[in-house]
Design a protein around this motif. Structure first.
Motif, PDB file in Angstrom:
ATOM      1  N   ILE A 144      -6.035 -36.391  28.630  1.00  0.00           N
ATOM      2  CA  ILE A 144      -4.784 -34.890  28.270  1.00  0.00           C
ATOM      3  C   ILE A 144      -4.955 -33.586  28.464  1.00  0.00           C
ATOM      4  O   ILE A 144      -4.585 -33.111  29.848  1.00  0.00           O
ATOM      5  N   VAL A 145      -6.566 -33.433  28.443  1.00  0.00           N
ATOM      6  CA  VAL A 145      -6.764 -32.410  29.242  1.00  0.00           C
ATOM      7  C   VAL A 145      -6.897 -31.965  30.572  1.00  0.00           C
ATOM      8  O   VAL A 145      -6.288 -31.474  31.407  1.00  0.00           O
ATOM      9  N   ALA A 146      -7.202 -33.364  31.934  1.00  0.00           N
ATOM     10  CA  ALA A 146      -7.366 -34.154  32.788  1.00  0.00           C
ATOM     11  C   ALA A 146      -6.056 -33.891  33.695  1.00  0.00           C
ATOM     12  O   ALA A 146      -5.692 -33.363  34.275  1.00  0.00           O
ATOM     13  N   GLN A 147      -5.066 -34.130  32.607  1.00  0.00           N
ATOM     14  CA  GLN A 147      -3.452 -34.463  33.270  1.00  0.00           C
ATOM     15  C   GLN A 147      -3.231 -33.196  33.035  1.00  0.00           C
ATOM     16  O   GLN A 147      -2.029 -32.849  33.857  1.00  0.00           O
ATOM     17  N   LEU A 148      -2.977 -31.800  32.189  1.00  0.00           N
ATOM     18  CA  LEU A 148      -2.785 -30.770  31.830  1.00  0.00           C
ATOM     19  C   LEU A 148      -3.077 -30.562  33.459  1.00  0.00           C
ATOM     20  O   LEU A 148      -2.672 -29.286  33.355  1.00  0.00           O
ATOM     21  N   GLN A 149      -4.231 -30.019  32.758  1.00  0.00           N
ATOM     22  CA  GLN A 149      -4.807 -28.841  34.102  1.00  0.00           C
ATOM     23  C   GLN A 149      -3.813 -29.910  35.494  1.00  0.00           C
ATOM     24  O   GLN A 149      -3.869 -28.725  36.502  1.00  0.00           O
ATOM     25  N   ALA A 150      -3.904 -30.913  35.826  1.00  0.00           N
ATOM     26  CA  ALA A 150      -3.456 -31.323  37.246  1.00  0.00           C
ATOM     27  C   ALA A 150      -1.619 -30.674  37.040  1.00  0.00           C
ATOM     28  O   ALA A 150      -0.972 -30.712  38.011  1.00  0.00           O
ATOM     29  N   LEU A 151      -1.256 -30.668  36.281  1.00  0.00           N
ATOM     30  CA  LEU A 151      -0.027 -30.028  35.970  1.00  0.00           C
ATOM     31  C   LEU A 151       0.148 -28.980  36.112  1.00  0.00           C
ATOM     32  O   LEU A 151       1.331 -27.854  35.708  1.00  0.00           O
ATOM     33  N   GLY A 152      -0.895 -27.733  36.068  1.00  0.00           N
ATOM     34  CA  GLY A 152      -0.919 -26.227  35.958  1.00  0.00           C
ATOM     35  C   GLY A 152      -0.792 -25.515  34.561  1.00  0.00           C
ATOM     36  O   GLY A 152      -0.699 -24.706  34.772  1.00  0.00           O
ATOM     37  N   CYS A 153      -1.676 -26.480  34.042  1.00  0.00           N
ATOM     38  CA  CYS A 153      -1.713 -25.879  32.450  1.00  0.00           C
ATOM     39  C   CYS A 153      -2.515 -25.869  31.862  1.00  0.00           C
ATOM     40  O   CYS A 153      -3.869 -27.411  32.167  1.00  0.00           O
ATOM     41  N   ASN A 154      -3.032 -24.752  31.391  1.00  0.00           N
ATOM     42  CA  ASN A 154      -4.498 -24.101  31.572  1.00  0.00           C
ATOM     43  C   ASN A 154      -5.553 -24.437  30.447  1.00  0.00           C
ATOM     44  O   ASN A 154      -6.045 -23.712  29.418  1.00  0.00           O
ATOM     45  N   ALA A 155      -6.004 -25.798  30.197  1.00  0.00           N
ATOM     46  CA  ALA A 155      -6.115 -26.365  28.354  1.00  0.00           C
ATOM     47  C   ALA A 155      -7.273 -26.777  29.035  1.00  0.00           C
ATOM     48  O   ALA A 155      -8.143 -26.810  29.795  1.00  0.00           O
ATOM     49  N   LEU A 156      -7.501 -26.586  26.922  1.00  0.00           N
ATOM     50  CA  LEU A 156      -8.882 -26.945  26.851  1.00  0.00           C
ATOM     51  C   LEU A 156      -9.046 -27.540  25.485  1.00  0.00           C
ATOM     52  O   LEU A 156      -8.688 -27.225  24.264  1.00  0.00           O
ATOM     53  N   GLY A 157     -10.032 -28.754  25.718  1.00  0.00           N
ATOM     54  CA  GLY A 157     -10.005 -29.993  24.634  1.00  0.00           C
ATOM     55  C   GLY A 157     -10.870 -29.347  23.801  1.00  0.00           C
ATOM     56  O   GLY A 157     -11.765 -29.066  23.667  1.00  0.00           O
ATOM     57  N   LEU A 158     -11.057 -29.411  22.584  1.00  0.00           N
ATOM     58  CA  LEU A 158     -11.237 -28.999  21.243  1.00  0.00           C
ATOM     59  C   LEU A 158     -11.227 -29.744  20.008  1.00  0.00           C
ATOM     60  O   LEU A 158     -10.865 -31.057  19.994  1.00  0.00           O
ATOM     61  N   THR A 159     -12.517 -29.873  19.301  1.00  0.00           N
ATOM     62  CA  THR A 159     -12.611 -30.704  17.751  1.00  0.00           C
ATOM     63  C   THR A 159     -12.602 -29.103  17.174  1.00  0.00           C
ATOM     64  O   THR A 159     -12.625 -28.511  17.538  1.00  0.00           O
ATOM     65  N   GLY A 160     -12.966 -29.641  15.554  1.00  0.00           N
ATOM     66  CA  GLY A 160     -12.575 -28.407  14.626  1.00  0.00           C
ATOM     67  C   GLY A 160     -14.364 -28.305  14.640  1.00  0.00           C
ATOM     68  O   GLY A 160     -14.740 -27.244  13.532  1.00  0.00           O
ATOM     69  N   ALA A 161     -15.537 -29.188  15.357  1.00  0.00           N
ATOM     70  CA  ALA A 161     -16.463 -28.606  14.855  1.00  0.00           C
ATOM     71  C   ALA A 161     -17.010 -27.687  16.387  1.00  0.00           C
ATOM     72  O   ALA A 161     -17.369 -26.594  16.299  1.00  0.00           O
ATOM     73  N   ASP A 162     -15.810 -27.569  17.429  1.00  0.00           N
ATOM     74  CA  ASP A 162     -16.127 -26.443  18.405  1.00  0.00           C
ATOM     75  C   ASP A 162     -15.994 -25.014  17.590  1.00  0.00           C
ATOM     76  O   ASP A 162     -14.919 -24.712  17.703  1.00  0.00           O
ATOM     77  N   MET A 163     -16.889 -23.951  18.457  1.00  0.00           N
ATOM     78  CA  MET A 163     -16.534 -22.833  18.035  1.00  0.00           C
ATOM     79  C   MET A 163     -16.482 -22.687  16.356  1.00  0.00           C
ATOM     80  O   MET A 163     -15.907 -21.587  15.687  1.00  0.00           O
ATOM     81  N   ASN A 164     -17.117 -23.682  14.964  1.00  0.00           N
ATOM     82  CA  ASN A 164     -16.715 -23.908  14.031  1.00  0.00           C
ATOM     83  C   ASN A 164     -15.661 -23.361  13.775  1.00  0.00           C
ATOM     84  O   ASN A 164     -15.160 -23.246  12.674  1.00  0.00           O
ATOM     85  N   ILE A 165     -14.157 -24.523  14.573  1.00  0.00           N
ATOM     86  CA  ILE A 165     -13.034 -23.715  14.042  1.00  0.00           C
ATOM     87  C   ILE A 165     -12.142 -24.073  12.729  1.00  0.00           C
ATOM     88  O   ILE A 165     -11.832 -23.401  11.891  1.00  0.00           O
ATOM     89  N   ILE A 166     -12.704 -25.691  12.550  1.00  0.00           N
ATOM     90  CA  ILE A 166     -12.407 -26.396  10.936  1.00  0.00           C
ATOM     91  C   ILE A 166     -13.292 -26.894  10.242  1.00  0.00           C
ATOM     92  O   ILE A 166     -13.629 -27.645  10.618  1.00  0.00           O
TER      93      ILE A 166
END
Lengths: 265, 265
Positions: free
Chosen positions: B88-110
C-alpha cells in the motif's frame, strides 16, 4: 562559528546475526544500550530463502547470483519489511528503545531505480544515488529520540518495492545524514575487525587510513570480498561520513576500543 | 477562544478491498485524492490464510474463531506488517501521497495486553485502551503532511507483536487523535451504507443519531453483526470523535453525500 552537529551512529547488521534468534536478541540488548542517536540497518538473512522454499518458489540464479523475480519480491517484502523488521522493533520497544521500522518506500526515504536488465536481468533490484535520499523527516524523528530500523528495501516511485543491498543502504544513509549529523557508520561483522591474518582473530588492524589501505592491498593482506566492502566504506568517508567502524557484532559497546576504524587521516 | 482543530479523516478498509489487487488499486487512487490530513487502517484479508496454508500451518479454530498461535503470528506479522502494508505504501507513494507504514509497535503507538487465556485462549491477540495510545509522534507526522498506514498489529511491550482487530484499531486511533484533531472516522464497507433493507442497496439510511439507532434496533432493522459495529462507532462518538461515516469503499470521495453518517444529534 557553526553549531556542532549531533552525533549519530548508523549500525549495519547482517544475516549472520539475524539468522539466530539468540544471537539477534543479544545484539539488540547491546544496541538498545548504545548511547545517543542511532539508526539500525538490517540485512535479510536466510529466513526469506527458507520461506520461499516452503512456498514452492524455485530460486532463479544467474552467474551464481539470485534473481528477485515478482514472487521473490513478495517474499522479501513480507520477510524483510514485516517479519524481521517488526520483530526487531517489538524487541527494541521491550528494551526501552523507541524504534520505528521503515523501508525506503516509507516517507519516500529512498527512491530508487530498478536496475537495467542488461547485461543481466536481476529483476526487482533497486539502485539509488545517496543524494536522492530524503532525510528531512528522518532527521526530525532522530532528533525527537526515535530510532529508525531500516530494512533492505527501496521503491521505484511507480508502485513497486525493490530489493537493495543492506550495506549500500547503510552507506547511502550515512552519507545523506552527514548533512545533519556527525555520522559514524558501523559495519557489524562475523570477525573482530579487519584482520592482518584472516585465520587469527587477534590480528585486528585498529586503524586504516587511505594510505594504509593502499599498502595493505599492495601487500595482499586485504583481498577478494573485503575490497568492495572497504572501497564502499572509504567512499562514505569521502562523502562526509566522519568515521567507519568494522567490528564484531558482539563488540558494539566497545566502539573505538575494539575493531577497526577507517578514517581519512 | 481556543484555536480550531485541524480536520483528520481516519479511513478503515477491510479484507474485501484488500483481497483483490484491482479493487485495492482503485481504492488507493481515491484515497490519494482525498483532501486534507488522513490516516488509513487496513485489515488483513485472505492473503494470510492462503500463505499459512502454503506453509503447511493448520488453522486452529475454537468456537469458529481463529486462534493466533506462534506460527500464525509470524505469518500475520509478515503479511499484514510487510506484504500488505508496504505494498500500500509503495502504491500511495507512486500516487503522490506521502505514506508511512506502521504497526502499533512502531514508536510504541499502540501498547496492548495479550488477551487472558480464560475462558478461551485465542493466543497472540492484543487488546488495548485508547487512552494508552501514544499520539504525540503520530500527530506531529500528520501535521507535517505524512499519511500513516496502520496495519492490524499491536505489541505487548515485552517483545511480541499481537494480532488486533482493524475496526478496533481505527476506533481507538480516532478516539486518541481527537485530542489533537477534529476526527471523522470512516468505515469502508461492501455495501453503500447502513441499509433499511439488507437486500436493497438503495435503502441507505443517511443519518443515524443515538435515538434513531435505538429505534432501528427496536424495529429489528439493525441486527446481528451490525450491532457490535455500530455500538463501537457510537462509542467512538462518545469519546470525542466528531463524525462516523459508514460507506462503500467506492464512495470515499463522496463522504457526507453518500453512505450513512452517525452523529450525536
Amino acid at each position: 562559528m557553526t553549531a556542532e552537529k549531533a552525533k549519530l551512529n548508523i549500525i549495519k547488521v547482517g544475516g549472520n546475526v539475524i539468522n539466530d534468534a539468540e544471537t539477534l536478541s543479544g545484539f539488540l540488548k547491546d544496541f538498545a544500550q548504545l548511547k545517543g542517536a542511532k539508526l539500525l540497518v538490517h540485512g535479510g538473512g536466510k529466513i526469506a530463502s527458507t520461506i520461499s522454499q516452503s512456498l514452492g518458489i524455485t530460486p532463479q540464479m544467474i552467474d551464481g547470483r539470485r534473481v528477485t523475480d515478482a514472487e521473490t519480491l513478495r517474499v522479501i517484502t513480507m520477510v524483510y519489511g514485516g517479519l524481521i523488521n517488526k520483530g526487531i522493533v517489538a524487541q527494541l520497544q521491550a528494551l526501552g528503545c523507541n524504534a520505528l521500522g521503515l523501508t525506503g518506500a516509507d516517507m519516500n526515504i529512498i527512491p530508487a531505480q530498478k536496475r537495467k536488465p542488461e547485461p543481466i536481468d536481476f529483476g526487482f533490484v533497486g539502485d539509488f544515488d545517496p543524494q536522492q535520499i530524503n532525510t528531512q523527516q528522518l532527521s526530525t524523528l532522530i532528533n525527537q529520540g526515535i530510532t529508525p530500523i531500516m530494512s533492505p528495501l527501496t521503491h521505484d516511485q511507480d508502485g513497486s518495492m525493490l530489493n537493495t543491498n543492506a550495506d549500500t543502504i547503510a552507506s547511502g544513509l550515512a552519507q545523506a545524514l552527514s548533512a545533519d549529523f556527525e555520522v559514524a557508520l558501523v559495519y557489524c561483522f562475523e570477525k573482530s575487525g579487519v584482520l592482518r591474518d584472516a585465520d587469527d582473530d587477534h590480528s585486528v588492524i585498529p586503524q586504516i587510513t587511505p594510505e594504509v589501505y593502499q599498502d595493505l592491498k599492495d601487500q595482499g593482506v586485504i583481498f577478494a570480498g573485503m575490497i568492495p566492502k572497504l572501497d564502499n566504506a572509504f567512499g562514505a568517508l569521502n562523502s562526509g561520513v566522519s568515521k567507519v567502524h568494522i567490528t564484531h557484532a558482539e563488540q558494539l559497546l566497545s566502539l573505538g576500543e575494539k575493531g577497526t576504524v577507517l578514517c581519512q587521516v
